[in-house]
Design a protein around this motif. Sequence first.
Motif, PDB file in Angstrom:
ATOM      1  N   LEU A  98     -11.999   5.620  -9.876  1.00  0.00           N
ATOM      2  CA  LEU A  98     -11.490   5.077  -8.618  1.00  0.00           C
ATOM      3  C   LEU A  98     -10.122   4.440  -8.806  1.00  0.00           C
ATOM      4  O   LEU A  98      -9.259   4.531  -7.924  1.00  0.00           O
ATOM      5  N   TYR A 101      -7.502   7.037  -8.732  1.00  0.00           N
ATOM      6  CA  TYR A 101      -7.316   7.526  -7.364  1.00  0.00           C
ATOM      7  C   TYR A 101      -6.558   6.519  -6.496  1.00  0.00           C
ATOM      8  O   TYR A 101      -5.499   6.819  -5.930  1.00  0.00           O
ATOM      9  N   LYS A 102      -7.056   5.292  -6.423  1.00  0.00           N
ATOM     10  CA  LYS A 102      -6.516   4.305  -5.494  1.00  0.00           C
ATOM     11  C   LYS A 102      -5.211   3.666  -5.964  1.00  0.00           C
ATOM     12  O   LYS A 102      -4.273   3.490  -5.174  1.00  0.00           O
ATOM     13  N   TYR A 103      -5.166   3.286  -7.236  1.00  0.00           N
ATOM     14  CA  TYR A 103      -4.069   2.440  -7.695  1.00  0.00           C
ATOM     15  C   TYR A 103      -3.005   3.180  -8.504  1.00  0.00           C
ATOM     16  O   TYR A 103      -1.896   2.692  -8.650  1.00  0.00           O
ATOM     17  N   GLU A 107      -3.949  11.376  -6.014  1.00  0.00           N
ATOM     18  CA  GLU A 107      -4.611  11.750  -4.769  1.00  0.00           C
ATOM     19  C   GLU A 107      -5.439  13.028  -4.882  1.00  0.00           C
ATOM     20  O   GLU A 107      -6.305  13.274  -4.043  1.00  0.00           O
ATOM     21  N   ARG A 146      -1.562  -2.794   3.200  1.00  0.00           N
ATOM     22  CA  ARG A 146      -2.203  -2.037   2.123  1.00  0.00           C
ATOM     23  C   ARG A 146      -1.831  -0.560   2.186  1.00  0.00           C
ATOM     24  O   ARG A 146      -1.619   0.076   1.157  1.00  0.00           O
ATOM     25  N   ARG A 150      -0.060   1.632  -0.826  1.00  0.00           N
ATOM     26  CA  ARG A 150      -0.780   2.745  -1.446  1.00  0.00           C
ATOM     27  C   ARG A 150      -0.290   4.102  -0.971  1.00  0.00           C
ATOM     28  O   ARG A 150      -0.329   5.083  -1.706  1.00  0.00           O
ATOM     29  N   ASN A 153      -4.994   6.238   2.808  1.00  0.00           N
ATOM     30  CA  ASN A 153      -6.270   5.543   2.931  1.00  0.00           C
ATOM     31  C   ASN A 153      -7.326   6.390   2.241  1.00  0.00           C
ATOM     32  O   ASN A 153      -7.669   7.479   2.706  1.00  0.00           O
ATOM     33  N   GLN A 154      -7.835   5.909   1.110  1.00  0.00           N
ATOM     34  CA  GLN A 154      -8.800   6.696   0.341  1.00  0.00           C
ATOM     35  C   GLN A 154     -10.069   6.964   1.136  1.00  0.00           C
ATOM     36  O   GLN A 154     -10.660   8.039   1.026  1.00  0.00           O
ATOM     37  N   LYS A 182      -8.103  -8.507  -1.532  1.00  0.00           N
ATOM     38  CA  LYS A 182      -9.125  -7.628  -2.090  1.00  0.00           C
ATOM     39  C   LYS A 182     -10.473  -8.341  -2.148  1.00  0.00           C
ATOM     40  O   LYS A 182     -10.594  -9.444  -2.683  1.00  0.00           O
ATOM     41  N   ASP A 225     -15.183   3.533   0.059  1.00  0.00           N
ATOM     42  CA  ASP A 225     -15.273   3.904  -1.353  1.00  0.00           C
ATOM     43  C   ASP A 225     -16.359   3.130  -2.101  1.00  0.00           C
ATOM     44  O   ASP A 225     -17.140   3.709  -2.844  1.00  0.00           O
TER      45      ASP A 225
END
Length: 255
Positions: A98, A101-103, A107, A146, A150, A153-154, A182, A225
Amino acid sequence: MLKIGEVTEWLIRIISRTETLLAPRSSSCLVCGGRRASGTIRLPVCRRCYELIPWIHAVRCDRCGRHVECPDCPRRKSTYFTQNRSVVRYDEHMKEWLALYKYRGKESLARVLGPMLLHAYHLHHKGKARSDAAEWITYVPLSAQRYAERGFNQAEQMARELGRLTGIPVISLLTRARHTDKQSFKARADRLDDMAGVFVPDLSQIAPIASACRKGRVRLYLVDDVYTTGSTFNECARTIRTILPVHVYGVSWAR
């Protein structure tokens, strides 16, 4: 000296080799880059990465889908979602996936994590007669801050993968009224206080679901998520149900 035919064959080989090098490595694992597994593994990952996945097959808490004893659901004063089901236990390997993917902006992992949501979707129907309710998918929104950090949006990307695979329409129903820090860094009580009133309905999107509600039962799958205490899911479901008489089912990747 090369003949014309030999030159042509040589050029064809060079062009073919160049196209191979420039083309995406469709046979590579999207997590580690190794050789992708073949056969029965349908995710675009290698066998080693696939064997790291801690699938949740049985749940202890029927409400939140936790695989061990749940301390949160009995303490919640009001629950607005029907139930949640998650795909995997949130262990160290899944935290790393994750994070990539997110940080770290990988993608392409949406093509791994998104299809994995099918497992949670099927858990909602496990051992139950198939409902004739109309179905929609929505997702937990990001704040503008956010999203700017980023770039995506995951939860939305994963929801759209689930929609693509199930044929269920995906719709945006919520926006964030304010930015929140967070949630993973906060205690349970702080999460509950912080989430109160954070979401507002997107009234421009509700017409098709409202129409379906007048005709019969509607199941709405809410994608995120990670499910931790359920405060985000519960506040999203509460907000949605102020405008639509739907049954909200959480579909989270990790628990």
